[in-house]
Design an enzyme around this catalytic site. Structure first.
Site, short mmCIF file in Angstrom:
data_model
loop_
_atom_site.label_atom_id
_atom_site.label_comp_id
_atom_site.label_asym_id
_atom_site.label_seq_id
_atom_site.Cartn_x
_atom_site.Cartn_y
_atom_site.Cartn_z
N THR A 1 0.87 -1.04 0.06
CA THR A 1 0.08 -0.32 0.00
C THR A 1 0.95 1.37 0.07
O THR A 1 2.09 1.03 0.38
CB THR A 1 -0.73 -0.15 1.13
OG1 THR A 1 -1.89 -0.94 1.10
CG2 THR A 1 -1.56 1.07 1.45
N GLY B 1 -10.40 -2.76 2.55
CA GLY B 1 -9.45 -3.17 3.71
C GLY B 1 -9.32 -1.99 4.80
O GLY B 1 -10.26 -0.98 4.92
N THR C 1 0.22 -0.17 6.65
CA THR C 1 0.21 -0.99 5.39
C THR C 1 0.45 -2.44 6.03
O THR C 1 1.01 -2.70 6.72
CB THR C 1 1.54 -0.60 4.52
OG1 THR C 1 1.84 -1.83 3.62
CG2 THR C 1 2.93 -0.66 5.40
N GLY C 2 -0.33 -3.35 5.40
CA GLY C 2 -0.17 -4.95 5.96
C GLY C 2 -1.56 -5.23 5.44
O GLY C 2 -2.59 -5.10 4.65
N SER C 3 -1.84 -6.36 6.60
CA SER C 3 -3.07 -7.01 6.56
C SER C 3 -4.27 -6.25 7.00
O SER C 3 -4.73 -6.11 8.38
CB SER C 3 -2.98 -8.37 7.33
OG SER C 3 -1.87 -9.17 7.07
#
Length: 347
Positions: free
Chosen positions: A211, A241, A262-264
């Site tokens: 992201t 998300g 940024t990530g899951s």
């Protein structure tokens, strides 16, 4: 002699006072946390480095000249959205049905005003639309067709779906579908011009997520944050998300800090990571570093992502628990750098 000495001392005092009161600015940006293989080709590496440098230069130029943190984060994210090597804008990944749906948000730390868009498909720079939602509507988040109709009415630039096509991203989708036992898709849901390259970069296949985002402190003491993404490869159509969710992927508060995550995404939403970093600073008296480290290392699980953050003093934190996080930073003291892994470029 006595008069000259007095003038000299007064000059030193004035100059010293002016120097001490010089407004501070700071900026940090990210191009996603995940897994960038150290076997990546030099050509691809230079693209990453060049994009990070270009985005950093855009933002720091605005801040150096006395511009607003809000302008700096928007313009910086636009540069990253226009770079195909990141998962936002032009480089957005494919969803499960072979097209792109993008999310973005922006927040002003002065008054907590914010705006976001989600699941948009043809807006060239979703972060522009997010800012317009903040400034031109009474709402925080517009989604899908409604967001696009609003953006079109505001004269935001639109592109055809094939603008977002990238051969490496397409191959990543095929691999994701095979790995999850889903049937492969033979072609994107939109036609491709004959001039589009369908040859991907094998060394780039290991990049799992990414992201883009930016946080900034301007010379007026204001903080701002912005985040933009193409989401997860192979995501369900309509999945949203953390990037457009204020308090999950983006937050800015002059009394605390500015954060972009940024990530899951699901985990950042469940744990309100961006807001939690801010709350830890404001109500648990943690420093910026303590707050970001606690969220990344104690709240989230290993491999779930990273955050970038800046507080009102210009302190910068760049934390992640993945194999890499593309990032860059600069401030008025002369500190400046770019990195993907633990080491900086050029070291």
């Amino acid at each position: 002699m006595h008069w000259s000495h007095s003038i000299f001392c007064f000059s030193l005092l004035v100059c010293g006072t002016l120097q001490a009161e010089k407004p501070r600015w700071a900026i940090a940006l990210h191009g996603g946390a995940g897994t960038v293989s150290k076997e990546i080709s030099q050509e691809r590496l230079q693209k990453y480095k060049g994009a990070l440098e270009k985005a950093l230069h855009e933002g720091e130029s605005i801040l150096e000249s006395g511009g607003s943190a809000l302008d700096a984060v928007e313009r910086t994210v636009m540069v990253l959205e226009n770079a195909s090597c990141f998962n936002a804008g032009k480089g957005a990944v494919f969803n499960a049905e072979g097209f792109h749906q993008m999310d973005a948000s922006i927040m002003d730390g002065q008054d907590l005003s914010c705006g976001a868009v989600s699941a948009v498909e043809r807006i060239r720079n979703p972060i522009q639309a997010a800012r317009l939602v903040m400034e031109k509507t009474p709402h925080v988040l517009l989604t899908s067709k409604g967001a696009e109709e609003f953006a079109k009415a505001q004269s935001v630039a639109f592109v055809s779906p094939d603008y977002f096509y990238d051969a490496t991203r397409w191959k990543q989708l095929q691999r994701k579908l095979r790995k999850s036992g889903r049937p492969a898709i033979e072609a994107p849901s939109y036609p491709l011009p004959a001039t589009v390259s369908q040859i991907g970069d094998p060394s780039d296949m290991a990049i799992s997520r990414g992201t883009v985002g930016c946080v900034a402190l301007d010379q007026h003491g204001n903080l701002a944050a912005a985040t933009s993404t193409g989401g997860m490869t192979g995501k369900m159509v309509g999945r949203v998300g953390d990037a457009p969710i204020i308090g999950a992927g983006t937050y800015a508060d002059n009394k605390g800090c500015a954060i972009s995550a940024t990530g899951s995404g699901e985990e950042y939403i469940r744990n309100a990571i961006a807001a939690q970093v801010n709350w830890r600073m404001r109500y648990a008296n943690q420093s910026l570093s303590e707050a970001t480290q606690a969220c990344i290392n104690d709240v989230l699980k290993p491999g779930e992502g990273g955050v970038i953050a800046i507080d009102g003093h210009g302190n910068i934190s760049l934390e992640y628990n993945t194999g890499s996080m593309s990032r860059a930073w600069a401030d008025s003291t002369g500190s400046r750098g770019t990195a993907i892994w633990e080491d900086k470029f050029g070291e």
